[in-house]
Structures are given as C-alpha cells and as structure tokens.
Design a protein around this motif. Structure first.
Motif, mmCIF file in Angstrom:
data_model
loop_
_atom_site.group_PDB
_atom_site.id
_atom_site.type_symbol
_atom_site.label_atom_id
_atom_site.label_comp_id
_atom_site.label_asym_id
_atom_site.label_seq_id
_atom_site.Cartn_x
_atom_site.Cartn_y
_atom_site.Cartn_z
ATOM 1 N N PHE A 231 0.851 -1.194 0.000
ATOM 2 C CA PHE A 231 0.000 0.000 0.000
ATOM 3 C C PHE A 231 0.883 1.239 0.000
ATOM 4 O O PHE A 231 1.807 1.344 0.811
ATOM 5 C CB PHE A 231 -0.891 0.026 1.247
ATOM 6 N N ILE A 232 0.604 2.155 -0.926
ATOM 7 C CA ILE A 232 1.315 3.430 -0.953
ATOM 8 C C ILE A 232 0.548 4.401 -0.050
ATOM 9 O O ILE A 232 -0.640 4.650 -0.287
ATOM 10 C CB ILE A 232 1.380 4.018 -2.392
ATOM 11 N N VAL A 233 1.198 4.889 0.981
ATOM 12 C CA VAL A 233 0.507 5.748 1.954
ATOM 13 C C VAL A 233 1.292 7.047 2.153
ATOM 14 O O VAL A 233 2.455 7.154 1.769
ATOM 15 C CB VAL A 233 0.343 5.025 3.322
ATOM 16 N N ALA A 234 0.629 8.028 2.781
ATOM 17 C CA ALA A 234 1.280 9.326 3.003
ATOM 18 C C ALA A 234 2.009 9.377 4.335
ATOM 19 O O ALA A 234 2.946 10.142 4.518
ATOM 20 C CB ALA A 234 0.244 10.446 2.941
ATOM 21 N N GLU A 235 1.563 8.563 5.272
ATOM 22 C CA GLU A 235 2.116 8.611 6.627
ATOM 23 C C GLU A 235 2.190 7.204 7.181
ATOM 24 O O GLU A 235 1.497 6.311 6.710
ATOM 25 C CB GLU A 235 1.185 9.425 7.552
ATOM 26 N N LEU A 236 2.989 7.037 8.226
ATOM 27 C CA LEU A 236 3.000 5.793 8.976
ATOM 28 C C LEU A 236 2.673 6.116 10.429
ATOM 29 O O LEU A 236 3.005 7.197 10.910
ATOM 30 C CB LEU A 236 4.370 5.120 8.874
ATOM 31 N N PRO A 237 2.021 5.178 11.134
ATOM 32 C CA PRO A 237 1.695 5.470 12.533
ATOM 33 C C PRO A 237 2.946 5.376 13.399
ATOM 34 O O PRO A 237 3.602 4.341 13.443
ATOM 35 C CB PRO A 237 0.694 4.366 12.895
ATOM 36 N N LYS A 238 3.282 6.468 14.097
ATOM 37 C CA LYS A 238 4.492 6.474 14.916
ATOM 38 C C LYS A 238 4.194 6.976 16.312
ATOM 39 O O LYS A 238 3.334 7.834 16.499
ATOM 40 C CB LYS A 238 5.530 7.398 14.297
ATOM 41 N N THR A 239 4.968 6.481 17.258
ATOM 42 C CA THR A 239 4.888 7.019 18.612
ATOM 43 C C THR A 239 5.601 8.362 18.633
ATOM 44 O O THR A 239 6.305 8.713 17.693
ATOM 45 C CB THR A 239 5.608 6.106 19.620
ATOM 46 N N ASP B 60 -5.834 0.453 20.305
ATOM 47 C CA ASP B 60 -5.545 1.656 21.092
ATOM 48 C C ASP B 60 -4.530 2.569 20.393
ATOM 49 O O ASP B 60 -3.396 2.182 20.136
ATOM 50 C CB ASP B 60 -5.004 1.203 22.456
ATOM 51 N N THR B 61 -4.952 3.801 20.104
ATOM 52 C CA THR B 61 -4.075 4.730 19.372
ATOM 53 C C THR B 61 -3.576 5.874 20.255
ATOM 54 O O THR B 61 -3.014 6.834 19.749
ATOM 55 C CB THR B 61 -4.823 5.348 18.167
ATOM 56 N N THR B 62 -3.756 5.747 21.567
ATOM 57 C CA THR B 62 -3.446 6.906 22.420
ATOM 58 C C THR B 62 -1.960 7.271 22.445
ATOM 59 O O THR B 62 -1.624 8.406 22.746
ATOM 60 C CB THR B 62 -3.930 6.695 23.870
ATOM 61 N N THR B 63 -1.073 6.333 22.143
ATOM 62 C CA THR B 63 0.349 6.696 22.193
ATOM 63 C C THR B 63 0.882 7.203 20.854
ATOM 64 O O THR B 63 2.077 7.459 20.709
ATOM 65 C CB THR B 63 1.227 5.526 22.702
ATOM 66 N N LEU B 64 0.006 7.357 19.869
ATOM 67 C CA LEU B 64 0.444 7.898 18.579
ATOM 68 C C LEU B 64 0.823 9.376 18.683
ATOM 69 O O LEU B 64 0.165 10.137 19.385
ATOM 70 C CB LEU B 64 -0.686 7.786 17.549
ATOM 71 N N ALA B 65 1.835 9.771 17.904
ATOM 72 C CA ALA B 65 2.217 11.179 17.850
ATOM 73 C C ALA B 65 1.098 11.995 17.216
ATOM 74 O O ALA B 65 0.794 13.105 17.622
ATOM 75 C CB ALA B 65 3.503 11.338 17.056
ATOM 76 N N ASP B 66 0.481 11.416 16.193
ATOM 77 C CA ASP B 66 -0.580 12.100 15.465
ATOM 78 C C ASP B 66 -1.781 11.161 15.459
ATOM 79 O O ASP B 66 -1.801 10.167 14.738
ATOM 80 C CB ASP B 66 -0.075 12.389 14.040
ATOM 81 N N THR B 67 -2.779 11.468 16.274
ATOM 82 C CA THR B 67 -3.870 10.517 16.469
ATOM 83 C C THR B 67 -4.778 10.396 15.247
ATOM 84 O O THR B 67 -5.568 9.472 15.154
ATOM 85 C CB THR B 67 -4.714 10.897 17.710
ATOM 86 N N GLN B 68 -4.634 11.323 14.303
ATOM 87 C CA GLN B 68 -5.457 11.271 13.090
ATOM 88 C C GLN B 68 -4.879 10.344 12.020
ATOM 89 O O GLN B 68 -5.542 10.007 11.048
ATOM 90 C CB GLN B 68 -5.562 12.678 12.470
ATOM 91 N N VAL B 69 -3.630 9.944 12.222
ATOM 92 C CA VAL B 69 -2.900 9.318 11.128
ATOM 93 C C VAL B 69 -3.553 8.019 10.643
ATOM 94 O O VAL B 69 -3.550 7.725 9.451
ATOM 95 C CB VAL B 69 -1.414 9.119 11.525
ATOM 96 N N MET B 70 -4.179 7.252 11.526
ATOM 97 C CA MET B 70 -4.767 5.986 11.096
ATOM 98 C C MET B 70 -5.968 6.216 10.175
ATOM 99 O O MET B 70 -6.226 5.407 9.288
ATOM 100 C CB MET B 70 -5.149 5.108 12.297
ATOM 101 N N THR B 71 -6.688 7.304 10.381
ATOM 102 C CA THR B 71 -7.809 7.632 9.490
ATOM 103 C C THR B 71 -7.280 7.886 8.080
ATOM 104 O O THR B 71 -7.833 7.407 7.091
ATOM 105 C CB THR B 71 -8.522 8.911 10.000
#
Ligand code: WT7
Length: 688
Positions: A641-649, A670-681
C-alpha cells in the motif's frame, strides 16, 4: 530452515567503509579497548570509571553479582553525579567553556557556560531543599526542551533525590499514573513550550492530572514549580504553585555537592512497551555515569575542546538522559539543545542549526533521516554542513539506504555513521561501531561495545553462531544496567531474566553475519512467520527502502489462509530528486507532503509526492518484485500500500500493531500513544 526457531535472513549488503587515515590519526577510541575489556570485564570498567569520573570516595570492589539479577557496581565508592557533570570542569579551569547552546523554536536562544550552568544548578538545588525535597525523594519533571529541564535534572541529582522525567507530549492521565507510581512530592513544569509554531500548554495538564479522581484521590504532590516559557494564561493554585524564576531569584548561590554511594538511585524513566502498565525503569549513579561517559566519548569520538555535539532527542526519553544530560556533561562537552520540531518554521531547520553552531557530531533517529530523504536532498544542500564529522543513529534499525544517504548527503560522503543499539533498560549504548577503529557496514549496528557481552541465541538458549539469526541477549552484567522496575521486583525478573536463566533478554531479534557482526531485526513481537519461515520486519523494510522510489516502509505479518502469515507492506514514496530547486516537480517550489497529509483521501494524495493514481498499482507491483529479487520469493509482499504517513509514537517508532489491525481488517486498536492521532484515518482511507 527455521525449524530451530532461528530468524531467517537473506538480505545482502556488501558496501564497506574503512576509517580514513586522517580520522584514525586523531581517533579517541583504539582497538586495544577490546583487548583489555576481554581480559577482565569488571576490572576494565573499574579502570574506565576511575579515569572518567571523580570519586569522592574511591571504590574497592567493581562488581557484586552475588544475587543476580540484582547487580551492584562500585558499591563502596561515593560520588556526586552533578559534581561530575559541572563543578569539576569549572575547578579544572574550563568554566568558560560553553556547556549548552540552547535554541528555542521561535528562534530565541541562550548560552550557558559550565560556570553559569553550575551556578544555576546550585541555586536550583537550594530551591529544592527549601521545598522540603531531600535525599531519596522523587521529583517529576514535565518540561519542554529548555535549559531548565537540564538544570532541574542535575539539581535533583545533586541532592541525591530521584527524578522521573515525563515527556511533555504525554497526557494528564499518563503523567498522573507516573506521579502515583513513584509517589512524587514535587512536579517541575512550565506554563507551555513551543511546538510546531505555537505554544503548547503544559501547566493545564499538570492541573488536570492532580485533580484526577477528585478529593477522594489526592496526589502525593506538595508543590508545582512552574517555569515561565510559553507566557500562555494559566490557572494558579495558591500555596501549591510557585514560579521558578521567583524561587531562583531568592535562592542561595552556594551549594556544596555531597558524595553519595554509587548505587544511589538517580532516576526512574517509564517505558510503555506494547501492553500493560508502564514500567518504571530504575537507574543508579556510579555505574550509569561510567558507561554513559565512556560510550559518549568513544562512540562519538568526542574531543571536548573543539567539538560541538548535538543530540536531537528530548529529555523525556532515555537518549535525552544519557546523551543530552549525563554523558556529554560528564565529559565536559559543548552541545546544542533545540526546543522544537524539525520542520518549524521550515523543513531546513535542523541544517540551519548545524550551520549556525558549527555542529560536528550529530545524533539522530532513523525516522527523521527517512523523513528528510523523502523531502529530498535539495533542502540540506542549501546549508553548510561541512562542520559535521561524526553521525549517529538510534531508536530503530537504520536501513542501509538511509545509512548511505545520511553519510553522503548530510555527512558529505566522508563522515562515519555509527548505528547505536541500546534501550531504556540498558541505560547506555551496548552495540555500535567505534569510529576510527571499525570498518563500517551500512545497516549493521556491528559489534558489542568494549566491556559488553552480547549473544544471539535460539529459542532453546543455544548460541546460533555466525551467519544465523535468533534472539539478542546480554550475557554478563554491565555498569549502566537497569537495577529494577520501580516497586516491582517480580516483574523485573519475569520480564527480563526468566527467558534465559541469568541472561538479560532484550526482546529484539538479531542476526550475526559471516564476520559475526550484529544486525538488528526488530522487536520479537513483530517477527512474521510465512510458511514456516521466520522473517524480520527490518530486513524487508530495508529492501523496500533500497528501491529509489521509497523513502520509508513498514512491514507486518497479516494472517493468511495458505501461508499462516503473509507480508503486507506500507510504503511512503520519495520526492522525485530534482535537478532544479523544485522537489516535487509541480513547479511551485513547495513541498506537497503537508497538503497530502491534510487531504490524504485519494491514492494520489496519499502518495504524497505526486505519484499519479494510475502509477500506484504499477509501483506496488514493481516493489513486490523488487523484494522477491533482493530477498527471495518467500518475502514477496502479498500487498503493497502506498501511503502518506506511517503510525508512529512520539519517540518515532512505527506502531506495527496498528498496521496489522488494518491489514487483517480488524478495528484499529488503542491509538493513544500515537504522535498524530489522526494518522490511522488517513492511512485507512488510502488503503481503501
Ligand atoms: C528499542 C529500545 C535506545 C534509545 C532509544 C530507544 C530499538 C534502539 C536501535 C538500533 C535497531 C534499535 C530496539 C530496542 N532500537 N536502537 N540502533 N537498531 N533497533 O529506547 O524506547 O527503550 O527502545 O529500540 O527495538 O529494543 P527505547
């Protein structure tokens, strides 16, 4: 092939970089360190400790390992950690040397010499004593990257108290959990700090954290000491809250550092792990300071009279403790600390700072390097980076391609790159090349630090030998090892020492190449099993990043009916390298990756660098084939999958668990430890 539980490894990397004669001639480290360490490990550390530190009371024993896994290093010696980082440099005539060049995000700056920093820490120590903080008490520090963060940590250390630094990006709930676990008496915070061009408030989070659970649930905190930085409006609890600047102005300037036993607790630092309650990793004084000073000096080739060192880490992480505060200051280094993010106010900010201060040693994370690769070399190329002479990497495996880019584009094609493997728990670097000594291999962390005993074992605990993969362990105690998990000795033993009796289990996969050099393969929890072969995430990611179109990749194993698990890859495409100044080739001279992040709902936007939608499928096919050619058909991704971002702490680690949820069509966990909580959307939308 994998019947013995080994991790299969197939990627080949043949580039080698021997040290230049010029570098060798002035190198701090020498090959004989390995020989003397091999003769007698505790004696080696004893010699290093005497050479690097000032002991008020010299130790007569080096290591007491009579009650494993509870080690005691230099137990009858006494020292003061802050005295070692400050006063002794002033007494040696180096009071005018710059200790900190601080750069605020909005462009303000401040400089502290060793004499000035010593003075500030003495005053802060008196402030703490005046607030009733005494030896052994815990102090929570919740600050941005400002000089007061360093001053606070050293002031706590100076009086024999224990700090617990909580990263400023953590929520009020996380802060409260850490305050409660350590029963902290005092919180040191700021009104706010600068991040991404605005003031991000901190004091309101402290206020909220201290009232969690209402009156039934009082916290142990007696006072909140507040540094004025953001100048944002804040609430004030009379009696509890105190301004740092008022307390400091009134403080006595004299404070004599008292010696404390070597095993005096220095700090607790919480590490989250993937599940469960955060672990309060406990570090103590003499052994910790010995190993951070030794590794900082030898691995970064530190010449304290001439070098300007910069670690981009926040004090909220272990790198900020060991390689911003304790290692560099123990060695009398001059360093840069920076408050903000790499892209504020522009994407050349880091390179501008390097040019401004003449930084000669840079210590950064692979995630940042890959982000700069994605943006393109025309950004660093606008700055004078010729002062750089050593580059370091930490936090994740650095893919060979990113390693070579770092050396070529940032290091002008000549600087050694040291890939340093370690953990919050190990306290200091454990595996790394020594610049000027080791012939470097891109992608390999290479060899154990002199005095460190590393093994790679199979599931039964047998060393795998060269050219095989398995689990990384530390086979002998080391000076900066964690002394426990705060308040939970059973969990300490269970988590780290029960997998292989008497050896420290790090939780990382690793392989030894034909020369016996170490390659880190990622966390064991992330290892994939495809048709009975254990494949490493790091290796397939490195293969993807070696493709010219790829800047960053994350690979997960998703359940598959035929193969058990199948490889699924998420890839960020690189900006097309321009011959002109316009990175993305769209004629506006602007980078579009931020625009892409804001509306990453279509494949084209998701690619972030102008990949037309019809090319996305073709590129995915090409990347699948690329991995199959480089590693073997077994590793060919089922999907790319070509994506714009990756989920990172917030510390820059990719959260593969969330990508696995996505790849398996589950609800995202649980996405609470993500740097950017919108990234998974954003990612879900581009995966479709
Ligand atoms: C985990 C520890 C060490 C300071 C920052 C992270 C991974 C760390 C490397 C490296 C491959 C690395 C490991 C380790 N890691 N450095 N050079 N190559 N992996 O500290 O948050 O405690 O994380 O980071 O998986 O176990 P931490």
């Amino acid at each position: 092939m994998a019947a013995d539980g080994n991790i299969d490894n197939l990627l080949h990397e043949t580039r080698r970089f021997a040290p230049s004669e010029q570098f060798q001639a002035n190198a701090v480290a020498h090959a004989d360190l390995y020989d003397s360490a091999a003769k007698d490990l505790p004696a080696f550390w004893g010699d290093q400790s005497r050479e690097l530190l000032h002991w008020h009371t010299p130790f007569t024993t080096t290591l007491n390992w009579s009650n494993p896994p509870f080690a005691q290093w230099f137990e009858d010696g006494e020292l003061n950690v802050a005295y070692n980082c400050l006063d002794r440099h002033v007494e040696a005539g180096n009071g005018d040397r710059i200790a900190l060049n601080w750069e605020g995000e909005p462009g303000d700056s401040a400089t502290y010499t060793y004499a000035q920093l010593t003075q500030e820490v003495k005053k802060a120590a008196n402030v703490l004593l005046g607030l009733g903080v005494s030896r052994g008490d815990r102090v929570a520090i919740y600050l941005p990257m400002i000089p007061e963060a360093v001053i606070s940590m050293l002031a706590v250390a100076r009086i024999g108290a224990v700090h617990s630094v909580v990263f400023g990006g953590f929520s009020s709930e996380s802060l409260r959990a850490r305050i409660d676990d350590a029963a902290a008496k005092l919180v040191i915070t700021a009104d706010g700090g600068w991040r991404k061009g605005k003031v991000s408030a901190l004091k309101p989070a402290v206020d909220a954290s201290l009232t969690i659970g209402g009156e039934e649930n009082p916290s142990t905190v007696e006072h909140v000491l507040v540094v004025r930085r953001g100048e944002n409006d804040i609430d004030w609890a009379e009696g509890r809250d105190l301004w740092w600047h008022e307390q400091m102005a009134a403080a006595d300037t004299e404070h004599e550092a008292q010696p404390f036993p070597a095993e005096t607790p220095l700090f607790i630092l919480y590490t989250s792990g993937t599940t469960g309650k955060p672990k309060g990793i406990l570090h103590t004084s003499g052994g910790y300071l010995t190993q951070v000073a030794f590794t900082h000096k030898n691995i970064f080739d530190l010449h304290p009279e001439t070098d300007v060192y910069w670690s981009t880490a926040d004090v909220g992480w272990i790198t900020g403790h060991s390689y911003v505060v304790y290692g560099p200051l123990a060695n009398g280094a001059t360093q840069v600390i920076y408050e903000g993010t790499p892209d504020s106010p522009h994407t050349g900010r880091w390179w501008e700072i390097i040019q401004k201060y003449g930084v000669s040693i840079l210590y950064a994370a692979p995630t940042a390097i890959r982000t700069f690769m994605k943006l393109g070399r025309h950004i660093p190329d606008q700055y004078d980076l010729t002062s750089l002479r050593v580059l370091g990497s930490v936090g994740e495996p650095i893919n060979p391609e990113a390693w070579v880019w770092y050396r070529d584009v940032i290091g002008g094609g000549t600087t050694p790159v040291v890939d340093t493997w370690w953990q919050t728990e190990t306290g200091a670097i454990m595996v790394s090349a020594l610049p000027g000594v080791t012939t470097l291999k891109p992608g390999s962390a290479q060899v154990p630090v002199p005095g460190i005993h590393i093994e790679v074992l199979d599931d039964r605990g047998t060393p795998v030998g060269k050219n095989s993969g398995g689990l990384l362990v530390v086979a002998e105690p080391w000076p900066s090892m964690l002394r426990g998990i705060w308040g939970d000795p059973d969990r300490f033993v269970e988590t780290y020492w029960n997998t292989f009796a008497g050896k420290y289990f790090a939780g990382d996969g690793a392989r030894l190449d034909r020369d016996g050099d170490i390659w880190l393969l990622g966390r064991v929890d992330d290892v994939m099993n495809v048709s009975g072969h254990r494949l490493s995430t790091a290796e397939i990611e490195s293969s993807l990043v070696s493709h010219p179109r790829v800047a960053e990749a994350a690979v997960v194993g998703a359940s598959d009916e035929t193969t058990g698990q199948a490889v699924v890859a998420f890839v960020i495409v690189r900006s097309v390298e321009p011959d002109d100044d316009d990175a993305d080739g769209d004629g506006d001279g602007q980078d579009d990756s931020h625009a892409a992040r804001d509306n990453g709902t279509e494949a084209s936007a998701a690619s972030g660098s102008g990949t037309p939608p019809e090319d996305v499928d073709a590129l995915a096919q090409e990347l699948r084939a690329h991995v199959a050619t480089q590693i073997g058909a077994i590793a060919r991704p089922r999907q790319v999958f070509i994506v714009a971002e990756l989920p990172k702490t917030r510390s820059g680690k990719i959260m593969r668990r969330l990508l696995r949820d996505l790849a398996e069509g589950r609800e995202i966990g649980d996405t609470t430890t993500l740097a950017d909580t919108q990234v998974m959307t954003v990612i879900s939308a581009s995966v479709g």
